[in-house]
Design an enzyme around this catalytic site. Structure first.
Site, PDB file in Angstrom:
ATOM      1  N   ASP A  86       0.825  -1.209   0.000  1.00 16.71           N
ATOM      2  CA  ASP A  86       0.000   0.000   0.000  1.00 16.71           C
ATOM      3  C   ASP A  86       0.858   1.258   0.000  1.00 16.71           C
ATOM      4  O   ASP A  86       0.469   2.274  -0.552  1.00 16.71           O
ATOM      5  CB  ASP A  86      -0.944  -0.021   1.209  1.00 16.71           C
ATOM      6  CG  ASP A  86      -1.913  -1.177   1.104  1.00 16.71           C
ATOM      7  OD1 ASP A  86      -2.685  -1.216   0.133  1.00 16.71           O
ATOM      8  OD2 ASP A  86      -1.878  -2.070   1.971  1.00 16.71           O
ATOM      9  N   LYS A  96       1.353  -2.470   4.585  1.00 14.83           N
ATOM     10  CA  LYS A  96       0.564  -3.466   3.883  1.00 14.83           C
ATOM     11  C   LYS A  96      -0.706  -3.753   4.692  1.00 14.83           C
ATOM     12  O   LYS A  96      -0.828  -3.355   5.832  1.00 14.83           O
ATOM     13  CB  LYS A  96       1.367  -4.760   3.692  1.00 14.83           C
ATOM     14  CG  LYS A  96       2.425  -4.622   2.591  1.00 14.83           C
ATOM     15  CD  LYS A  96       3.195  -5.904   2.350  1.00 14.83           C
ATOM     16  CE  LYS A  96       2.377  -7.119   2.084  1.00 14.83           C
ATOM     17  NZ  LYS A  96       1.398  -6.976   0.979  1.00 14.83           N
ATOM     18  N   GLU A 105       0.584 -12.618   5.112  1.00 15.23           N
ATOM     19  CA  GLU A 105       1.632 -12.081   4.230  1.00 15.23           C
ATOM     20  C   GLU A 105       2.953 -11.924   4.982  1.00 15.23           C
ATOM     21  O   GLU A 105       4.027 -12.242   4.456  1.00 15.23           O
ATOM     22  CB  GLU A 105       1.204 -10.727   3.663  1.00 15.23           C
ATOM     23  CG  GLU A 105       0.083 -10.840   2.634  1.00 15.23           C
ATOM     24  CD  GLU A 105      -0.478  -9.498   2.211  1.00 15.23           C
ATOM     25  OE1 GLU A 105      -1.057  -9.447   1.119  1.00 15.23           O
ATOM     26  OE2 GLU A 105      -0.358  -8.521   2.966  1.00 15.23           O
TER      27      GLU A 105
HETATM   28  C1  5RP Z   1      -3.133  -7.055   1.113  1.00 21.20           C
HETATM   29  C2  5RP Z   1      -1.976  -6.205   0.810  1.00 21.20           C
HETATM   30  C3  5RP Z   1      -1.808  -5.765  -0.601  1.00 21.20           C
HETATM   31  O1  5RP Z   1      -0.570  -6.173  -1.054  1.00 21.20           O
HETATM   32  C4  5RP Z   1      -1.919  -4.289  -0.664  1.00 21.20           C
HETATM   33  O2  5RP Z   1      -3.163  -3.901  -0.110  1.00 21.20           O
HETATM   34  C5  5RP Z   1      -1.807  -3.768  -2.094  1.00 21.20           C
HETATM   35  O3  5RP Z   1      -2.944  -4.145  -2.820  1.00 21.20           O
HETATM   36  P1  5RP Z   1      -3.150  -3.702  -4.325  1.00 21.20           P
HETATM   37  O4  5RP Z   1      -2.088  -4.369  -5.135  1.00 21.20           O
HETATM   38  O5  5RP Z   1      -4.542  -4.167  -4.656  1.00 21.20           O
HETATM   39  O6  5RP Z   1      -3.049  -2.191  -4.366  1.00 21.20           O
HETATM   40  O7  5RP Z   1      -1.174  -5.863   1.640  1.00 21.20           O
HETATM   41  O8  5RP Z   1      -3.225  -7.308   2.496  1.00 21.20           O
END
Ligand code: 5RP
Length: 225
Positions: A86, A96, A105
């Site tokens: 994020d 994240k 993760e």
């Molecule tokens: C999920 C995460 C994702 O990697 C993060 O939210 C990024 O998502 P996106 O690629 O849809 O922008 O940490 O828990």
């Protein structure tokens, strides 16, 4: 390039690092999903790898693509994890958990010899914190934790689904999204959060990525840490 194309370009570059026989941690989110699609295409073309998904959503996607998936009971070590983010700051520190999968993760990333983070250009920030920091908490502790989290200098809001009920993670927990605006001391906040009883895991990933691949208007930027 559009944001979607930037994500696609970063995912494509990351997949180049995958080698025959590797155990691959498969991240979660829209960027990671593009990577999983590309891995699926390579598996269909004959590549032999094993995937360790970081969420039920990714596990379903991988299975549908014919990627062999296993849990942590079947592998001791993961060669490479590829995941989205994020936010990423110049030191490679991440926020994240926008997709609510940061607990699994982080566990998968922690068991990986190498982590590659993939994202579109807007995820690159000078300072972490404009994105609300996800903090996964056990349900029992949730009512008591709001004020403890707010005391760290943020406004914590329980993540809700569209129908107004609390969002529940793959591990059955709740998430507080903590609005810090700017996180001045990511290491300090990470440490404090880790010591709060009832907090299962927070979305600050410090010292995790080995490589960050950012899709930009002109191609991909690759930074090694
Ligand atoms: C999920 C995460 C994702 O990697 C993060 O939210 C990024 O998502 P996106 O690629 O849809 O922008 O940490 O828990």
């Amino acid at each position: 390039m559009t944001e979607d194309e930037q994500k696609q370009a970063a995912a494509a570059k990351a997949v180049d690092y995958i080698e025959e026989g590797m155990v691959i941690g498969l991240g979660t989110g829209s960027t990671a999903a593009k990577m999983v699609d590309l891995v699926g295409a390579r598996v269909k073309a004959g590549l032999k790898i094993t995937g360790v998904p970081t969420s039920e959503a990714t596990a379903n996607q991988a299975r549908n693509l014919g990627i062999p998936v296993v849990g942590l009971d079947e592998v001791e070590e993961i060669d490479l994890t590829i995941d989205g983010t994020d936010e990423v700051d110049p030191e490679g520190r991440l926020i994240k958990g926008g997709g609510g999968a940061h607990l699994r993760e982080k566990i998968v990333a922690s068991l990986s010899k190498k982590m590659i983070v993939i994202a579109e250009a807007k995820k690159r920030v000078a300072k972490l914190g404009a994105f609300k920091l996800p903090v996964e908490v056990i349900r029992f502790a949730a009512p008591a934790l709001k004020s403890r989290l707010d005391a760290l200098g943020c406004t914590a809001a329980l993540r809700l689904t569209k129908d107004g009920t609390p969002f529940v993670t793959d591990e059955g927990n709740y998430i507080y999204d903590c609005d810090f605006k700017v996180i001045k001391d990511p290491e300090g906040i990470a440490l404090t959060l880790s010591t709060l009883p009832g907090v299962v895991e927070h979305g600050l990933f410090i010292g995790y990525p080995d490589i960050v691949i950012i899709g930009t208007d002109s191609g991909v930027d690759v930074t090694e840490y």
